[in-house]
Enzyme design. Structure first.
Site, PDB file in Angstrom:
ATOM      1  N   ASN A 206     -16.643 -26.905  94.478  1.00 22.80           N
ATOM      2  CA  ASN A 206     -16.392 -28.162  95.308  1.00 22.80           C
ATOM      3  C   ASN A 206     -17.476 -28.062  96.415  1.00 22.80           C
ATOM      4  O   ASN A 206     -18.139 -26.898  96.333  1.00 22.80           O
ATOM      5  CB  ASN A 206     -14.987 -28.389  95.744  1.00 22.80           C
ATOM      6  CG  ASN A 206     -14.518 -26.944  96.459  1.00 22.80           C
ATOM      7  OD1 ASN A 206     -15.123 -26.680  97.595  1.00 22.80           O
ATOM      8  ND2 ASN A 206     -13.468 -26.409  95.891  1.00 22.80           N
ATOM      9  N   ASP A 275      -7.804 -26.715  91.971  1.00 20.19           N
ATOM     10  CA  ASP A 275      -6.429 -27.050  91.594  1.00 20.19           C
ATOM     11  C   ASP A 275      -6.558 -26.591  90.165  1.00 20.19           C
ATOM     12  O   ASP A 275      -5.675 -26.181  89.645  1.00 20.19           O
ATOM     13  CB  ASP A 275      -6.348 -28.068  91.764  1.00 20.19           C
ATOM     14  CG  ASP A 275      -5.907 -28.561  93.329  1.00 20.19           C
ATOM     15  OD1 ASP A 275      -5.220 -27.688  93.795  1.00 20.19           O
ATOM     16  OD2 ASP A 275      -6.119 -29.513  93.959  1.00 20.19           O
ATOM     17  N   LYS A 285     -23.030 -19.823  75.750  1.00 23.19           N
ATOM     18  CA  LYS A 285     -23.521 -21.306  76.577  1.00 23.19           C
ATOM     19  C   LYS A 285     -23.153 -22.278  75.516  1.00 23.19           C
ATOM     20  O   LYS A 285     -23.267 -22.395  74.218  1.00 23.19           O
ATOM     21  CB  LYS A 285     -24.766 -21.232  76.836  1.00 23.19           C
ATOM     22  CG  LYS A 285     -25.328 -22.679  77.383  1.00 23.19           C
ATOM     23  CD  LYS A 285     -26.899 -22.610  77.572  1.00 23.19           C
ATOM     24  CE  LYS A 285     -27.289 -24.136  78.148  1.00 23.19           C
ATOM     25  NZ  LYS A 285     -28.590 -24.308  78.118  1.00 23.19           N
ATOM     26  N   PHE A 320      -4.152 -26.239 105.532  1.00 23.71           N
ATOM     27  CA  PHE A 320      -5.109 -27.167 105.568  1.00 23.71           C
ATOM     28  C   PHE A 320      -4.869 -28.253 104.655  1.00 23.71           C
ATOM     29  O   PHE A 320      -4.204 -28.038 103.286  1.00 23.71           O
ATOM     30  CB  PHE A 320      -6.477 -26.941 105.708  1.00 23.71           C
ATOM     31  CG  PHE A 320      -7.302 -26.320 106.811  1.00 23.71           C
ATOM     32  CD1 PHE A 320      -7.026 -25.067 107.374  1.00 23.71           C
ATOM     33  CD2 PHE A 320      -8.292 -27.084 107.231  1.00 23.71           C
ATOM     34  CE1 PHE A 320      -7.565 -24.733 108.600  1.00 23.71           C
ATOM     35  CE2 PHE A 320      -8.870 -26.687 108.656  1.00 23.71           C
ATOM     36  CZ  PHE A 320      -8.595 -25.650 109.004  1.00 23.71           C
TER      37      PHE A 320
HETATM   38  O1  PMT Z   1     -15.836 -25.166 104.108  1.00 20.31           O
HETATM   39  P1  PMT Z   1     -16.443 -26.351 105.152  1.00 20.31           P
HETATM   40  O2  PMT Z   1     -17.747 -27.087 104.476  1.00 20.31           O
HETATM   41  O3  PMT Z   1     -16.421 -26.100 106.662  1.00 20.31           O
HETATM   42  O4  PMT Z   1     -15.291 -27.601 104.941  1.00 20.31           O
HETATM   43  C1  PMT Z   1     -14.090 -27.442 105.663  1.00 20.31           C
HETATM   44  C2  PMT Z   1     -12.836 -27.875 104.640  1.00 20.31           C
HETATM   45  C3  PMT Z   1     -13.147 -29.430 104.414  1.00 20.31           C
HETATM   46  C4  PMT Z   1     -12.884 -27.439 103.249  1.00 20.31           C
HETATM   47  C5  PMT Z   1     -11.594 -27.569 105.445  1.00 20.31           C
HETATM   48  O5  PMT Z   1     -11.423 -28.120 106.453  1.00 20.31           O
HETATM   49  C6  PMT Z   1     -10.257 -27.999 104.445  1.00 20.31           C
HETATM   50  O6  PMT Z   1      -9.623 -29.139 104.477  1.00 20.31           O
HETATM   51  N1  PMT Z   1      -9.856 -26.975 103.649  1.00 20.31           N
HETATM   52  C7  PMT Z   1      -8.719 -27.149 102.707  1.00 20.31           C
HETATM   53  C8  PMT Z   1      -9.239 -27.878 101.384  1.00 20.31           C
HETATM   54  C9  PMT Z   1      -7.999 -28.084 100.663  1.00 20.31           C
HETATM   55  O7  PMT Z   1      -8.126 -27.344  99.432  1.00 20.31           O
HETATM   56  O8  PMT Z   1      -7.274 -28.968 100.753  1.00 20.31           O
HETATM   57  P2  PMT Z   1      -5.836 -29.336  99.853  1.00 20.31           P
HETATM   58  O9  PMT Z   1      -5.286 -30.599 100.375  1.00 20.31           O
HETATM   59  O10 PMT Z   1      -6.478 -29.525  98.275  1.00 20.31           O
HETATM   60  O11 PMT Z   1      -5.157 -28.025  99.704  1.00 20.31           O
HETATM   61  C10 PMT Z   1      -4.070 -28.134 100.615  1.00 20.31           C
HETATM   62  C11 PMT Z   1      -4.019 -26.483 101.339  1.00 20.31           C
HETATM   63  O12 PMT Z   1      -3.137 -25.751 100.081  1.00 20.31           O
HETATM   64  C12 PMT Z   1      -5.072 -25.830 101.776  1.00 20.31           C
HETATM   65  O13 PMT Z   1      -4.710 -25.043 102.672  1.00 20.31           O
HETATM   66  C13 PMT Z   1      -5.437 -25.165 100.491  1.00 20.31           C
HETATM   67  O14 PMT Z   1      -6.287 -23.919 100.896  1.00 20.31           O
HETATM   68  C14 PMT Z   1      -4.265 -24.660 100.002  1.00 20.31           C
HETATM   69  N2  PMT Z   1      -4.388 -24.614  98.276  1.00 20.31           N
HETATM   70  C15 PMT Z   1      -4.710 -25.529  97.507  1.00 20.31           C
HETATM   71  C16 PMT Z   1      -4.603 -25.465  96.183  1.00 20.31           C
HETATM   72  C17 PMT Z   1      -4.493 -24.093  95.563  1.00 20.31           C
HETATM   73  N3  PMT Z   1      -4.374 -23.847  94.415  1.00 20.31           N
HETATM   74  N4  PMT Z   1      -4.042 -23.274  96.422  1.00 20.31           N
HETATM   75  C18 PMT Z   1      -3.947 -23.253  97.634  1.00 20.31           C
HETATM   76  O15 PMT Z   1      -3.698 -22.313  98.465  1.00 20.31           O
END
Ligand code: PMT
Length: 401
Positions: A206, A275, A285, A320
């Site tokens: 991403n 995810d 490849k 986040f």
């Molecule tokens: O890195 P930058 O370019 O500065 O951008 C910042 C950002 C947009 C990446 C940051 O602000 C942000 O939003 N980070 C979280 C991105 C994310 O994965 O969001 P989500 O809504 O998909 O996940 C929710 C939370 O679960 C997040 O804290 C994520 O770290 C966590 N997660 C998600 C999936 C997974 N398999 N394991 C996790 O721990």
């Protein structure tokens, strides 16, 4: 009121680099005073620093001035932090033994604020046991050494003795100036993207640059915390003084975080974790064939959910949420599902928010309230998030300095 930074420049070829540092500090609105040793003026002219700082540069202790204060005492009293950079072997030796035979060393002896020393010299001078003993003496006196790096030195030798990078010097100054409400706390932060390999050539990932997580790590460090940063692949410099663990995939990140989590007081998950990963990694490849290609994927572990399930009583867990619609609804659900204490929600479609940028626009969601913040730089936002966390710790009766 502006913070006063005193820069001491000594006789080393790296003196020219300090012009850029001084310029950066002035742009950050610090009051910068410069003292140079006589030898330093052989490498760069005082005029350069006078133009950048708009203040007189001091070289001679006995120079007569219109004002009648004792300059090496008044500069020492005004300083909130002193950085000696580049610090030559000679000045390090004088500092270690309390010699005060010029303007710089006299002022240093009168300083009561934190003193930082960034050595820069030939590798053999640096590694000489006499210099090393003097550096140890400075450390014992609680003077912070910003270690030099290894590389090609100006004299042509290869080895340790290069002035630390300017961002490290800047960060060390900001750390020294900052309040330390997180002193004694252990903070774990995740940042950046994950990379899920399909074959030796391609991957799923991403757009995360890591900026949000790196700023959080830098600010937590400045606030006194012992910081570990688990980072996906990014092209950012490691923040000064932060312990970095580099990972590639979500599974790597999960393993690193599982190991670190039990020791932490605060965990912040700013990483954009994939995810899904391809179910099968193809070792050769994948050849082009047919109009379409399907890749079967398997769900990755949800690291934040795992941390929520295993959260210790004293721990604060901050997640986040990256949304593109129904931000409040989706993020509030994530806060509940993943047992977070707070959740920082950003909408990628909002101007100034999300990936790659130096700014973000977020809503901070807690169990029974939420607050939308205006657009902030990721640095400013990091401090706001950390102060929210400190407030939660105080509510939980976890002591903070
Ligand atoms: O890195 P930058 O370019 O500065 O951008 C910042 C950002 C947009 C990446 C940051 O602000 C942000 O939003 N980070 C979280 C991105 C994310 O994965 O969001 P989500 O809504 O998909 O996940 C929710 C939370 O679960 C997040 O804290 C994520 O770290 C966590 N997660 C998600 C999936 C997974 N398999 N394991 C996790 O721990």
């Amino acid at each position: 009121m502006k913070k006063h930074i005193l820069i001491g420049i000594t006789g080393s070829i790296a003196a020219f680099k300090i012009a850029q540092l001084v310029s950066d500090l002035v742009k950050l609105d610090y009051h910068v005073d410069v003292i140079m040793t006589k030898n330093a003026t052989q490498f760069i002219a005082p005029m350069t620093f006078e133009t950048l700082t708009k203040h007189k540069v001091y070289v001679d202790t006995f120079e007569r001035e219109e004002t009648f204060d004792v300059k090496h005492i008044s500069l020492a009293k005004q300083a909130d932090v002193v950085l000696v950079a580049p610090a030559s072997a000679n000045v390090i030796a004088k500092m270690a033994h309390g010699l005060a035979d010029d303007m710089l060393t006299s002022t240093l002896l009168a300083c009561t604020c934190p003193i930082l020393v960034a050595p820069a010299m030939n590798v053999h001078m640096y590694e000489n046991p006499v210099t090393q003993r003097n550096i140890t003496l400075l450390k014992e006196l609680k003077i912070q050494i910003i270690e030099p790096t290894t590389g090609r030195l100006a004299c042509g030798d290869q080895g340790n003795g290069k002035l630390a990078p300017l961002p490290d010097l800047l960060q060390a100054i900001e750390i020294a100036l900052s309040d330390k409400p997180l002193l004694g706390k252990k903070v774990l932060i995740s940042a950046g993207p994950t990379i899920e390999s399909i074959d030796p050539v391609r991957f799923i990932s991403n757009h995360s640059s890591g900026k949000m997580g790196y700023h959080l790590a830098q600010q937590a460090k400045a606030m006194g915390a012992d910081v570990t940063l688990v980072s996906g692949p990014v092209s950012l410099e490691a923040p000064y003084g932060v312990h970095i663990i580099d990972v590639t995939s979500a599974l790597d990140m999960f393993e690193a975080i599982k190991k670190q989590a039990p020791q932490q007081d605060i965990i912040i998950k700013a990483a954009a974790v994939g995810d899904y990963r391809p179910t099968i990694y193809t070792t050769e490849k994948i050849k082009k064939k047919g109009e379409t290609l399907s890749i079967e994927c398997t769900q990755n572990p949800d690291i934040l959910a795992y941390l929520g399930e295993h959260k210790k009583d004293h721990q604060i867990l901050c997640g986040f949420a990256m949304e593109t619609e129904n931000l409040l609804e989706h993020a509030t659900q994530k806060l509940k599902d993943k047992h977070c204490d707070l959740l920082i929600a950003n909408n990628l479609f909002e101007e100034g928010a999300g990936f790659l940028k130096d700014t973000n626009v977020v809503t901070i969601i807690k169990k029974d309230s939420y607050q939308k913040l205006p657009m902030l730089s990721k640095k400013e936002l990091s401090r706001s998030i950390l102060y929210e966390i400190i407030a939660l710790m105080e509510e939980k009766n976890v002591s903070c300095h």
